[in-house]
Scaffold this motif. Sequence first.
Motif, PDB file in Angstrom:
ATOM      1  N   GLN A   1      90.558   1.571  26.421  1.00 41.95           N
ATOM      2  CA  GLN A   1      90.433   2.995  26.735  1.00 41.95           C
ATOM      3  C   GLN A   1      90.781   3.864  25.540  1.00 41.95           C
ATOM      4  OE1 GLN A   1      92.515   4.168  30.235  1.00 41.95           O
ATOM      5  NE2 GLN A   1      91.365   2.789  31.568  1.00 41.95           N
ATOM      6  N   LEU A   2      91.913   3.553  24.912  1.00 44.70           N
ATOM      7  CA  LEU A   2      92.321   4.374  23.772  1.00 44.70           C
ATOM      8  C   LEU A   2      91.315   4.288  22.644  1.00 44.70           C
ATOM      9  CD1 LEU A   2      96.105   4.296  22.909  1.00 44.70           C
ATOM     10  CD2 LEU A   2      94.722   6.136  23.817  1.00 44.70           C
ATOM     11  N   GLU A   3      90.855   3.081  22.396  1.00 44.59           N
ATOM     12  CA  GLU A   3      89.930   2.870  21.293  1.00 44.59           C
ATOM     13  C   GLU A   3      88.657   3.687  21.505  1.00 44.59           C
ATOM     14  OE1 GLU A   3      88.847  -1.223  20.785  1.00 44.59           O
ATOM     15  OE2 GLU A   3      89.487  -1.102  18.692  1.00 44.59           O
ATOM     16  N   SER A   4      88.118   3.636  22.728  1.00 47.58           N
ATOM     17  CA  SER A   4      86.865   4.348  22.959  1.00 47.58           C
ATOM     18  C   SER A   4      87.088   5.849  22.837  1.00 47.58           C
ATOM     19  CB  SER A   4      86.279   3.977  24.315  1.00 47.58           C
ATOM     20  OG  SER A   4      87.051   4.558  25.326  1.00 47.58           O
ATOM     21  N   LEU A   5      88.269   6.315  23.256  1.00 46.10           N
ATOM     22  CA  LEU A   5      88.545   7.745  23.142  1.00 46.10           C
ATOM     23  C   LEU A   5      88.571   8.173  21.683  1.00 46.10           C
ATOM     24  CD1 LEU A   5      91.357   8.101  25.793  1.00 46.10           C
ATOM     25  CD2 LEU A   5      89.114   9.145  25.887  1.00 46.10           C
ATOM     26  N   VAL A   6      89.237   7.370  20.870  1.00 42.84           N
ATOM     27  CA  VAL A   6      89.349   7.736  19.463  1.00 42.84           C
ATOM     28  C   VAL A   6      87.977   7.775  18.813  1.00 42.84           C
ATOM     29  CG1 VAL A   6      90.203   6.957  17.234  1.00 42.84           C
ATOM     30  CG2 VAL A   6      91.710   6.929  19.202  1.00 42.84           C
ATOM     31  N   HIS A   7      87.123   6.837  19.194  1.00 42.43           N
ATOM     32  CA  HIS A   7      85.809   6.822  18.556  1.00 42.43           C
ATOM     33  C   HIS A   7      84.872   7.871  19.130  1.00 42.43           C
ATOM     34  CE1 HIS A   7      86.727   3.639  15.887  1.00 42.43           C
ATOM     35  NE2 HIS A   7      87.133   2.852  16.870  1.00 42.43           N
TER      36      HIS A   7
END
Lengths: 423, 705
Positions: free
Chosen positions: B646-652
């Motif tokens: 979740q965090l990764e997709s948000l950052v990208h």
Amino acid sequence: MQVKGQSSAADKMEVNQAKQEHLLALKVMRLTKPTLFTNMPVTCEDRDLPGDLFVRLMKDDPSTVKGAETLILGEMLTLPQNFGNIFLGETFSSYISVHNDSNQVVKDILVKADLQTSSQRLNLSASNSAVSELKPECCIDDVIHHEVKEIGTHILVCAVSYTTQTGEKLYFRKFFKFQVLKPLDVKTKFYNAETDEVFLEAQIQNITTSPMFMEKVSLEPSMMYNVTELNSVSSSSESESTFGRMSYLQPLDTRQYLYCLKPKPEFAEKAVVIKGVTVIGKLDIVWKTNLGERGRLQTSQLQRMAPGYGDVRLSLELIPDTVSLEEPFDITCKITNCSERTMDLVLEMCNTRSVHWCGVSGRQLGKLTPNASLSIPLKLLSSVQGLQSISGLRLTDTFLKRTYEYDDIAQVCVVCPYTSPES
Amino acid sequence: MQDMINGAGETLDAAVPSQTDPTEDSFREESIDLDAEAFVSPQDDSSHFESLIDKLNDQMMESVMISDSPNSEEEDNEEEKIVQVDDKRETVAPDDPKPEAPKTQDTALEMDTDTPPKDEAVPVCTIFSQGVQPKAQALIPDGFQPTLVKSPSFTIGNTETPNKLVPQVCQPSPSLSKFFTDSSTVNPASDFFDSFTTSTSFISISNPNAASPKTAAPPESPLLSAPTAAGTYFTPVATKPQVSPVEPMSQLQAVFPSGDDPFGSALITSELDKRYDAWLPSDDTRKVLISVATQQISPVQIDREQLAMPGLKFDNLQGDAVKDLMQRFLGDQAAMKRQVLSASSVEQNFLGLKRLISTKNWRAAVDLTGRLLTAHGQGYGKSGQPTNHTTDSLQLWFVRLSLLVKLNLFQNAELEFEPFGNLDHPNLYYEYYPTVYPGRRGSMVPFSMRVLHAELPQYLQKHQETLDRLHRIKSVCQKILSNLQEGLAEDGSMMNLTQDNRLASIQLWRSRLSRVMYSMANCLLMMKDYVLAVETYHSIIEYEPEQSVQLLSGMGRIFLQIGDIRTAEKYFQDVEKACQSKGETPNEDTSVLMNRAFVYLSQNNYADAHTCFSSVLKLDPKNPVASNNAAVCLLYLGRLKESLGQLESLVHKDPALYLHESVLFNLTTMYELESSRSTQKKQALLEATACREGDSFNVQCLKLV
């Protein structure tokens, strides 16, 4: 970097066949509570050179509180940044992750987490059954919890065993060492009242490095006593703590708790003759720190040395607190035979500089059997103003020709009734 | 006698009977000391334990470390093991005794971890990073550790020859030198306006008058007789013969909207100036200012000791940590792609400066302020030399010092603030320059600079100093407010203010007062004086009623931080009441939900906390705090991969919102927990950062080094 590291590890494997690169990687992270991110507001006014730039930067910063950007305590949670300290009574929580770093499927994975203390070894894993297979880039997660009950070195031992595709059975372990520290310093002090009440004063010091909220500090009395906590002042509606509204202890702060213990009625008679050590009860302490991190400790049974009454105990049943100068007043003494034998007592009354006894000194009180007591009303007056100590009573056991002296039995306040303008 | 404290629930041993005399007054120690016996493990591996003394030492060191490369590993195949601070000797493999590590390693450990545990609140150990990181000061309790970046000349100190600066000093563009002359231009044409306007230079820039040819001040000006009088207008070094004032001015005029009615706007500005610049000097300073105003004394005669004579203390910061990291991890080629603005690549004026600030190139912006100040004669090594201040020079100082603080370069900021003393020197007031600013009164030092000056010491662990300074500012604010309420002017003089002006002024000073209260409350919170902090935040509600929801929630969070959940809940109930009374709006709803989530979190109920954060996201899908916090909850629920995903997709997906140090820190922490290949993933983050962030990005949150 990592790739390089692995290839060199592979090189090493050629050199030293005993060393083997594992397909699985084990990672452990202590899960203390997350912390709230604090930001650093730097502001300016519209007319200053940056104009609204600083304001805009702060509004765009996701960690600020929207609408109140100058408030430093934000809402963003950040994961623990270091292992931190762990204290006796707290719960040790840890994330254990076993990750398949390889590109092959691994079978029959068993992860075991044990905690080795200086006295015992505990199994903390949630399940002890093997996972049948783990695909590449997948992981097995486990969160373990353990309430720490021992001080000193603890070692978390994580063991992983698995089978490779070629059927080779492999096994490795990792050790994580940590120290459990003492969070509180508890000192106690007993006061014996003239009655059979016992007052316990407990000094509790926070010897951790963070503020501590004392959620509960209570005395669990032993079966002989009833306890009254004297740590709040009750007004009409609600009781207010003597420590103020915010009940937290800063590092190295000490707080004194006071308790009054009264023997239960069924033990009251016995209490009179109790000698030596008695068990009073134990303190139960519950505290919380950052975002509700909880800790709980109990002291061992607190013990008290009952005051030595000797063979004959003389206590007061009745005494006024304030008396007039040179006016006789009454007191009632209670004499209890605490010895194992019968006594024949004679009471003498010796005047002191201020206390003058009325009545006959040297009168016979008669025989007193063990554990029996008798009450004697006495009359006396004081010739000196102020707080006066009542002294000068002597009991002599005629059987053994032994004399017991009773000084400083109690205090009365002596006032002069004539100087008061009202009267 | 000694009583043992045991973990709750443990069976208690019979304690030794007390032999204490009942009348004895001294406190008995309830010791929780290490019992020597406790260390003898019942198992036969007790021989692995060192002597008790060693154990105690070991405990003192607190060199506990949970790391991804733990203290000891049976299969010792990691290259990086060299960097580990580990103590193999202490590691007990109960059924598999390990040979002792070489003694040399022990000594290394002692050196690293010998810090007494008591004088430092921060524990020595770190979860992932190898070795003991220098934790010089925990400036913000939960913030990241700043590093002090010093320029080479800074470390060398004052012995540095000013010559070295010459090349840099020569760089300021002509427009800059022009810039500084504007406010100090005294010519017959503008005399008329100056008596009213005395505007700040940004405004005078837009004013056609300001374009009037710059000349040196009239010889009779007292300023000129000062030793470096010329420096007021042109620093000797900065002066370039080819300065052509006309051309850059036209540029500037093009940029600033020109005022349509110079006379009318001048009147308004003058009122505004009075309101914003008002300040109450100390008695000594007031005396000096009065004697200057009444021409009893010429500014030249004033003792130097009484004057603020600032100068740069270090020449430039330069550097771009992101680029350095790229060079190190991704190679020179990748690093070449990183393009950020530098001090030289923008206009050498306020516009360029603003551009650097808004693109988050604060290091470059600090450099540019240095150049501009050098051009003003307050450059490197000029500290302690007589100088004249202008509205602009002080604004430049303010920006420079603000940025240093924003960059966590507190020591540098402190050094450069030092010559300003208490910001009360006579030459920091307009009255000191009757010729340059005729009729203008008040402080040249912007109010925000006073606040910054007050806030700075707390970041250097001098909280008390911060509180002292803030209280001083607060009392001036209160005095000015009471002056205004009594019908006087801000400074207490008998001057008629129109009702509008009075109300506007009261509003301004109330907002300033509330800003100071905020600083106080923040400082008290950093000092962990929670009682006073909460009290102060409470009093701010009176000044900022529209922030009551945020403030009450904030106070609730303070109680959660202490661990007092019951009181926190009371505050959160107040928030709910406040929201209801306002009529529910989505935003307020989110704060209620957010608070509920924090309470669940404090009860170790991560599942419900996660639900609450998720429902915030339903109301406000772009709420970065809720998404980050929801991901954090997932980790505590043992769902690492989900959380990470979740965090990764948000950052990208939305780097503008999520490329924040707190989010990146969480992300990199989870990378490290996930696999041995975290470095590659962190490098990907570095690349993402490189295309968006300026030179002020705090690379530490990427945990690459």
